[in-house]
Design an enzyme around this catalytic site. Structure first.
Site, PDB file in Angstrom:
ATOM      1  N   LYS A  52      -3.148  -6.236   3.069  1.00 12.41           N
ATOM      2  CA  LYS A  52      -2.127  -6.939   2.288  1.00 12.41           C
ATOM      3  C   LYS A  52      -2.102  -8.431   2.598  1.00 12.41           C
ATOM      4  O   LYS A  52      -1.176  -9.138   2.209  1.00 12.41           O
ATOM      5  CB  LYS A  52      -0.768  -6.294   2.550  1.00 12.41           C
ATOM      6  CG  LYS A  52      -0.754  -4.859   2.026  1.00 12.41           C
ATOM      7  CD  LYS A  52       0.447  -4.074   2.461  1.00 12.41           C
ATOM      8  CE  LYS A  52       0.289  -2.632   1.955  1.00 12.41           C
ATOM      9  NZ  LYS A  52       1.341  -1.755   2.449  1.00 12.41           N
ATOM     10  N   ASN A 162       2.018   3.121  -0.196  1.00  9.42           N
ATOM     11  CA  ASN A 162       2.703   4.406  -0.219  1.00  9.42           C
ATOM     12  C   ASN A 162       2.285   5.311  -1.373  1.00  9.42           C
ATOM     13  O   ASN A 162       2.182   6.524  -1.222  1.00  9.42           O
ATOM     14  CB  ASN A 162       4.210   4.141  -0.263  1.00  9.42           C
ATOM     15  CG  ASN A 162       4.990   5.336   0.196  1.00  9.42           C
ATOM     16  OD1 ASN A 162       4.557   6.033   1.104  1.00  9.42           O
ATOM     17  ND2 ASN A 162       6.108   5.594  -0.447  1.00  9.42           N
ATOM     18  N   ARG A 248       8.599   6.086   4.824  1.00  6.42           N
ATOM     19  CA  ARG A 248       8.387   5.932   3.381  1.00  6.42           C
ATOM     20  C   ARG A 248       8.306   7.312   2.749  1.00  6.42           C
ATOM     21  O   ARG A 248       7.883   8.278   3.383  1.00  6.42           O
ATOM     22  CB  ARG A 248       7.087   5.159   3.103  1.00  6.42           C
ATOM     23  CG  ARG A 248       6.997   3.795   3.782  1.00  6.42           C
ATOM     24  CD  ARG A 248       7.909   2.754   3.160  1.00  6.42           C
ATOM     25  NE  ARG A 248       7.627   2.537   1.755  1.00  6.42           N
ATOM     26  CZ  ARG A 248       6.654   1.743   1.308  1.00  6.42           C
ATOM     27  NH1 ARG A 248       5.866   1.110   2.152  1.00  6.42           N
ATOM     28  NH2 ARG A 248       6.463   1.592   0.009  1.00  6.42           N
TER      29      ARG A 248
END
Ligand SMILES: [Zn+2]
Length: 259
Positions: A52, A162, A248
């Site tokens: 990321k 996720n 998550r």
């Protein structure tokens, strides 16, 4: 939180705008004035996505490291651009384009040494060329943590968010609670290859598509998934189960995934 494919796509989109060009860098907001000055006037030599993280490389050897976090945004414009808004942390201008970044969680300069240390901290990126699955697979095989936890651990693999986590485990028929050390190596090899191709699709369409239904040209591109946030498993029609793992939400089919 953007998943890894969006960052790769952002890198791909910005390369023709900045790479090989001399960059004027400023911090309209003022919070990154010193950092902007470090790279101001240098040629941008590469833009890389690592999980990321975005890394803009400059000719002097410094890198601008950006992690957008939850609130960060990148705005791209062609020259001549409007004056920046005062919330812009960094503005990078080439002769042809202007990139404004607002609200990043991380905006810093990494020296070549910093970058080496940074790379050691993170697991291999799924979309790296060439890819290096062995390091990630070895880490998974050494761990007693559930595979669903390990896939989200950026120190193991960079770039899986996720939604992809839920989808890849279902596609592979893998029990999300299986310990990393109990998942056979050839299964992990297949998982890597499959995940890599799903993320390549994600970069191409700038959207998560895991059910194989690739949009035709001109069609609306929205997320196309199998069980993430769905009610029934498309294979066996059982109710999709929901749990939290690594803080998550994870969806799975108990029947198809042997839970
Ligand atoms: Zn099922």
């Amino acid at each position: 939180m953007p998943e890894g494919h969006t960052i790769h796509r952002a890198a791909q989109d910005q390369r023709p705008m900045l790479v090989g060009k001399r960059i004027a860098a400023t911090s309209p907001q003022g919070r990154f004035a010193e950092g902007a000055l470090r790279i101001d006037g240098q040629v941008c030599t590469a833009i890389e996505a690592l999980g990321k993280h975005l890394l803009y490389q400059f000719e002097g050897g410094d890198h601008l490291h950006i992690h957008l976090g939850l609130a960060g945004r990148i705005y791209r414009n062609v020259q001549p651009a409007d004056p920046p808004r005062d919330v812009v942390r960094i503005r990078m201008e080439s002769v042809s384009h202007v990139i404004d970044i607002t609200g990043p969680a991380v905006c810093e300069i990494l020296t070549a040494d910093d970058l080496t240390a940074f790379r050691m901290k993170y697991g291999p990126d799924l979309l790296a060329e060439p890819d290096e699955p062995d390091r990630a697979i070895a880490r998974i095989r050494k761990s007693r943590a559930p595979i669903a936890t390990l896939l989200m651990n950026q120190q193991v693999i960079s770039g899986i968010g996720n939604i992809y986590r839920t989808e890849i485990l279902w596609l592979m028929g893998l029990n999300p609670f299986a310990r990393g050390c109990d998942v056979p190596e050839d299964t992990l090899q297949r998982l890597w290859t499959e995940m890599r191709s799903l993320m390549q699709i994600g970069v191409t369409y700038n959207s998560i598509i895991t059910n194989g239904e690739l949009p035709a040209a001109g069609q609306d591109i929205q997320e196309r998934v199998n069980i993430y946030a769905e009610e029934a498993c498309p294979t066996c029609e059982s109710a999709v189960e929901v749990t939290k793992i690594s803080a998550r939400t994870l969806y799975y089919c108990a029947r198809c995934q042997g839970v």
